[in-house]
Scaffold this motif. Structure first.
Motif, PDB file in Angstrom:
ATOM      1  N   ARG A  82      91.539 -43.074 -71.828  1.00 36.20           N
ATOM      2  CA  ARG A  82      90.473 -44.048 -72.055  1.00 36.20           C
ATOM      3  C   ARG A  82      89.578 -43.657 -73.229  1.00 36.20           C
ATOM      4  NH1 ARG A  82      89.558 -48.166 -68.409  1.00 36.20           N
ATOM      5  NH2 ARG A  82      88.621 -49.059 -70.295  1.00 36.20           N
ATOM      6  N   GLY A  83      89.209 -44.651 -73.994  1.00 34.10           N
ATOM      7  CA  GLY A  83      88.351 -44.409 -75.158  1.00 34.10           C
ATOM      8  C   GLY A  83      89.088 -43.808 -76.342  1.00 34.10           C
ATOM      9  N   GLY A  84      90.430 -43.795 -76.268  1.00 30.65           N
ATOM     10  CA  GLY A  84      91.235 -43.054 -77.243  1.00 30.65           C
ATOM     11  C   GLY A  84      91.313 -43.639 -78.648  1.00 30.65           C
ATOM     12  N   SER A  85      90.731 -44.810 -78.875  1.00 29.93           N
ATOM     13  CA  SER A  85      90.843 -45.400 -80.227  1.00 29.93           C
ATOM     14  C   SER A  85      90.115 -44.581 -81.290  1.00 29.93           C
ATOM     15  CB  SER A  85      90.271 -46.818 -80.253  1.00 29.93           C
ATOM     16  OG  SER A  85      91.009 -47.624 -79.399  1.00 29.93           O
ATOM     17  N   ASP A  86      89.019 -43.937 -80.901  1.00 30.65           N
ATOM     18  CA  ASP A  86      88.314 -43.077 -81.872  1.00 30.65           C
ATOM     19  C   ASP A  86      89.270 -41.972 -82.335  1.00 30.65           C
ATOM     20  OD1 ASP A  86      85.923 -44.400 -81.099  1.00 30.65           O
ATOM     21  OD2 ASP A  86      85.569 -42.942 -79.516  1.00 30.65           O
ATOM     22  N   TYR A  87      89.964 -41.409 -81.367  1.00 31.91           N
ATOM     23  CA  TYR A  87      90.898 -40.314 -81.651  1.00 31.91           C
ATOM     24  C   TYR A  87      92.027 -40.807 -82.558  1.00 31.91           C
ATOM     25  CZ  TYR A  87      94.136 -36.444 -80.464  1.00 31.91           C
ATOM     26  OH  TYR A  87      95.003 -35.384 -80.510  1.00 31.91           O
TER      27      TYR A  87
ATOM     28  N   ALA B 129      79.215 -37.543 -74.123  1.00 25.98           N
ATOM     29  CA  ALA B 129      78.616 -38.593 -74.962  1.00 25.98           C
ATOM     30  C   ALA B 129      79.714 -39.588 -75.311  1.00 25.98           C
ATOM     31  CB  ALA B 129      77.999 -37.990 -76.217  1.00 25.98           C
ATOM     32  N   LYS B 130      79.728 -40.699 -74.597  1.00 17.53           N
ATOM     33  CA  LYS B 130      80.859 -41.632 -74.649  1.00 17.53           C
ATOM     34  C   LYS B 130      81.073 -42.219 -76.046  1.00 17.53           C
ATOM     35  CE  LYS B 130      82.390 -45.836 -72.409  1.00 17.53           C
ATOM     36  NZ  LYS B 130      81.819 -47.175 -72.537  1.00 17.53           N
ATOM     37  N   VAL B 131      80.059 -42.107 -76.883  1.00 14.71           N
ATOM     38  CA  VAL B 131      80.139 -42.701 -78.220  1.00 14.71           C
ATOM     39  C   VAL B 131      81.347 -42.183 -79.015  1.00 14.71           C
ATOM     40  CG1 VAL B 131      78.476 -41.063 -79.204  1.00 14.71           C
ATOM     41  CG2 VAL B 131      78.713 -43.315 -80.231  1.00 14.71           C
TER      42      VAL B 131
ATOM     43  N   ALA C  85      88.389 -47.243 -91.015  1.00 14.15           N
ATOM     44  CA  ALA C  85      87.298 -47.803 -90.206  1.00 14.15           C
ATOM     45  C   ALA C  85      87.816 -48.169 -88.830  1.00 14.15           C
ATOM     46  CB  ALA C  85      86.731 -49.041 -90.894  1.00 14.15           C
ATOM     47  N   LYS C  86      87.108 -47.711 -87.787  1.00 16.46           N
ATOM     48  CA  LYS C  86      87.498 -48.051 -86.416  1.00 16.46           C
ATOM     49  C   LYS C  86      86.401 -48.887 -85.774  1.00 16.46           C
ATOM     50  CE  LYS C  86      87.110 -47.241 -81.826  1.00 16.46           C
ATOM     51  NZ  LYS C  86      85.972 -46.983 -80.938  1.00 16.46           N
ATOM     52  N   PHE C  87      86.802 -49.959 -85.100  1.00 15.45           N
ATOM     53  CA  PHE C  87      85.840 -50.813 -84.400  1.00 15.45           C
ATOM     54  C   PHE C  87      86.160 -50.790 -82.909  1.00 15.45           C
ATOM     55  CE2 PHE C  87      86.057 -52.271 -88.733  1.00 15.45           C
ATOM     56  CZ  PHE C  87      84.707 -52.446 -89.067  1.00 15.45           C
TER      57      PHE C  87
HETATM   58 MG    MG Z   1      84.656 -45.792 -77.104  1.00 20.41          MG
END
Ligand code: MG
Ligand code: ADP
Ligand code: ASP
Length: 450
Positions: A199-204, A257-259, A7-9
């Motif tokens: 940036r935004g790399g936590s999803d990855y 899509a930044k999501v 799970a990622k938050f």
């Molecule tokens: Mg993000």
């Protein structure tokens, strides 16, 4: 080990203690969740990036440091000022202060990554403390011991083989016994130096951990209940998509899509791991499942928008009936690790679009003076900014008849600077003036997706 979930938050999900409590509820509601990956609390990475750029005067620097300390302090206060966690957070705030001062003397990409990584180091410490206070057996883990990257600070590439070995050795034996809390976005190179994934790399990161540990599912918890037909901040009539294919979601992520971070789905596709996207504020609202195949595959699924695009036009008479020109151009871009999105050619010129959204963690521009000088040796170079890329995402778009007329009809009042169509059955992209982008996305949504 039973099939388990990662799970990622994201940042807003861990913005304060109340939000973190919602995350804890979500984690506890799914016994399959064994690994939790967190972003920095909302706003923290931006503050750290500004400090890492080393351009603030003393007053501005102190103001940024004050804001950072306030975010951490308010969470610590809600947790009752636990002594061990407080000491760790204050230690990290002290390190940040020192590094921020160092950055004013000399900025360097390695220092920037070390500084920026502190956001995730702090949020994970605080969340682990919160879980322990709630009686959950949870262990903090340093992601730099799990993700091995190259040394390209600001946007490092992950060594999948080495990371798999590290994750298996460090985590696999623990997962059945305790919940593991780790950082998204950060890793370390072979010399142990901190790196970031962009940036935004936590999803990855979450998807990389899931791949390395053979997880069964990945959950991405954010501030919206799923992937929408377009950014709901832009179009009020946008609706959540209950189920979407890997290919469509990957196109959406790639085209803005930044999501989801653009690379998130690569590990999921390689191991066929379904990904769920939902809202940590409202987990009951449902969300989107991203899978290899879906029940429905509509012709038009969604619209994505990426701002701050750069159009580079290369003009050379030598190109006429010659060969090797494009190879030279791409050779220069490859040496500078610049990736090209769209490309069109004419007899004597080539136009390329580059993503200029500063996806590097440290905010460095992609098109530096050195690249321009090298390209300038080869041909006349013209750079245009103020553009946005609008991508229409769907299925079988290059096979279906009438796609062009419906789309161009929707675009009738707007100037299209460049088009890309046909390379993928899943997208049709336009380069447009940034000022008109919101209106265009709204119009396309209204005519093709409403
Ligand atoms: Mg993000
Ligand atoms: P997090 O901090 O949880 O990673 P992000 O801000 O990175 O969250 O991503 C969530 C945001 O992505 C949403 O608030 C929304 O504005 C934006 N977004 C852009 N396109 C879409 C889309 N098609 N569907 C849902 N959200 C989108
Ligand atoms: N904290 C990092 C960022 O703001 C990574 C992430 O949120 O995914 O870019």
């Amino acid at each position: 080990m039973n099939p388990f979930n990662v799970a990622k938050f994201g940042g807003t999900s861990v913005a304060n203690a109340a939000a973190m409590n919602n995350c804890a509820n979500i984690v506890l509601a799914n016994p399959a969740t064994r690994l939790v990956v967190l972003s920095a609390s909302s706003g923290v990475t931006n503050l750290l990036v500004a400090l890492a750029q080393g351009e603030l005067d003393e007053g501005e620097r102190e103001a940024q440091l004050g804001k950072l300390a306030d975010i951490q302090q308010s969470i610590l206060q809600d947790l009752g000022q636990p002594s061990e966690a407080s000491a760790i957070i204050h230690g990290l705030l002290g390190d940040i202060r020192k590094m921020a001062l160092q950055a004013t003397q000399q900025t360097d990409a390695e220092l920037a990554d070390r500084l920026i990584a502190c956001g995730e180091l702090m949020s994970t410490r605080l969340f682990t403390e919160l879980l322990c206070q709630r009686g959950v057996k949870a262990q903090w883990q340093d992601a730099r011991q799990l993700l091995r990257t190259d040394s390209r600070f600001g946007k490092a590439s992950v060594d999948l083989g080495a990371s798999r070995v590290l994750c298996q050795q460090a985590l696999a034996p623990l997962l059945g016994d305790t919940l593991i809390i780790t950082q998204g976005f950060i890793g370390a190179d072979g010399d142990g130096r901190t790196t970031t994934l962009g940036r935004g790399g936590s999803d990855y990161s979450a998807a990389l951990f899931a791949e390395a540990l053979d997880a069964a599912t990945i959950e991405i918890w954010t501030d919206v209940p799923g992937i929408y037909t377009t950014d709901p901040r832009l179009v009020t009539r946008a609706r959540p998509i209950p189920e979407i294919s890997f290919s469509e979601a990957a196109e959406m992520a790639t085209f803005g899509a930044k999501v989801l971070h653009p690379s998130t789905l690569q590990p999921a596709v390689r191991r066929d791991i379904p990904v769920f996207v939902g809202s940590s504020k409202d987990p009951q609202a449902g969300g989107t499942w991203i899978r290899a195949s879906t029940q429905s595959s509509p012709l038009f699924r969604a619209v994505a928008l990426r701002r701050q695009q750069v159009l580079v036009t290369l003009h050379s008479l030598n190109m006429f009936h010659a060969y090797g020109f494009l190879a030279e151009v791409f050779g220069i871009l490859a040496r500078h690790r610049i990736s090209v999105d769209l490309i069109t050619t004419s007899e004597v010129s080539v136009s390329l679009t580059l993503d200029h959204t500063g996806s590097q963690s440290n905010g460095e521009p992609v098109l530096g003076d050195k690249v321009l000088a090298e390209l300038g040796q080869l041909c006349k170079v013209n750079v245009e900014t103020g553009l946005a890329l609008v991508a229409l995402i769907g299925n079988r778009m290059s096979e279906a008849t009438g796609v062009g007329s419906r789309v161009f009809d929707a675009m009738r009042d707007h100037n299209i600077r460049m088009i890309c169509y046909g390379a993928s059955a899943h997208n049709l992209c336009f380069l447009v003036n940034e000022g008109e982008a919101n209106q265009i996305v709204n119009r396309l949504h209204q005519e093709l997706l409403d």
